[in-house]
Design a protein around this motif. Structure first.
Motif, PDB file in Angstrom:
ATOM      1  N   MET A   1      -3.446  43.393 -62.538  1.00 23.35           N
ATOM      2  CA  MET A   1      -2.273  43.507 -61.704  1.00 23.35           C
ATOM      3  C   MET A   1      -1.285  42.393 -62.017  1.00 23.35           C
ATOM      4  N   LYS A   2      -1.788  41.169 -62.222  1.00 22.68           N
ATOM      5  CA  LYS A   2      -0.883  40.059 -62.492  1.00 22.68           C
ATOM      6  C   LYS A   2      -0.144  40.256 -63.816  1.00 22.68           C
ATOM      7  N   GLU A  47     -10.839  45.754 -70.590  1.00 25.01           N
ATOM      8  CA  GLU A  47     -11.426  44.805 -69.646  1.00 25.01           C
ATOM      9  C   GLU A  47     -12.205  45.550 -68.562  1.00 25.01           C
ATOM     10  N   ASP A  48     -11.616  46.622 -68.031  1.00 28.36           N
ATOM     11  CA  ASP A  48     -12.291  47.410 -66.995  1.00 28.36           C
ATOM     12  C   ASP A  48     -13.591  48.021 -67.509  1.00 28.36           C
ATOM     13  N   THR A  53     -13.184  40.224 -72.089  1.00 31.16           N
ATOM     14  CA  THR A  53     -13.063  39.409 -70.875  1.00 31.16           C
ATOM     15  C   THR A  53     -11.610  39.403 -70.397  1.00 31.16           C
ATOM     16  N   ASP A  54     -11.412  38.877 -69.205  1.00 29.26           N
ATOM     17  CA  ASP A  54     -10.065  38.745 -68.651  1.00 29.26           C
ATOM     18  C   ASP A  54      -9.203  37.851 -69.548  1.00 29.26           C
ATOM     19  N   ASP A  58      -5.773  38.880 -71.363  1.00 31.20           N
ATOM     20  CA  ASP A  58      -4.551  38.089 -71.195  1.00 31.20           C
ATOM     21  C   ASP A  58      -3.981  37.673 -72.545  1.00 31.20           C
ATOM     22  N   ALA A  59      -4.850  37.294 -73.475  1.00 31.98           N
ATOM     23  CA  ALA A  59      -4.399  36.876 -74.811  1.00 31.98           C
ATOM     24  C   ALA A  59      -3.767  38.046 -75.558  1.00 31.98           C
ATOM     25  N   MET A  60      -4.352  39.229 -75.421  1.00 29.17           N
ATOM     26  CA  MET A  60      -3.777  40.409 -76.072  1.00 29.17           C
ATOM     27  C   MET A  60      -2.384  40.704 -75.521  1.00 29.17           C
TER      28      MET A  60
END
Length: 83
Positions: A1-2, A47-48, A53-54, A58-60
């Motif tokens: 979501m973020k 991720e889901d 990992t989270d 985020d890096a992708m």
């Protein structure tokens, strides 16, 4: 979501600045944002599913956003050189 909120904020900022942009720059920005959204969706799905990992998701997403920014800057440089 973020990640979605971050992309929405970037898109809103882009819309605020788009009045000053050329058609070529707008097209590059739109293409970059669309690609970044696709990557974000893929990263969240991975991720889901527990594939990454989270932090990896985020890096992708960050890498895709950086690529989108670079596409916009390259288009801006191209249009600035012409003007």
């Amino acid at each position: 979501m973020k990640k979605f909120i971050a992309l929405a904020a970037v898109a809103a900022l882009g819309l605020g600045l788009s009045a000053c942009d050329s058609a070529q720059e707008n097209a590059a920005e739109d293409a970059g944002e669309q690609q970044a959204e696709v990557v974000n969706d893929q990263a969240e799905a991975m991720e889901d599913a527990g594939q990454i990992t989270d932090d990896q998701a985020d890096a992708m997403t960050e890498a895709a956003e950086n690529k989108a920014d670079a596409m916009e800057e390259a288009a801006e440089d191209d249009t600035t050189a012409v003007n």
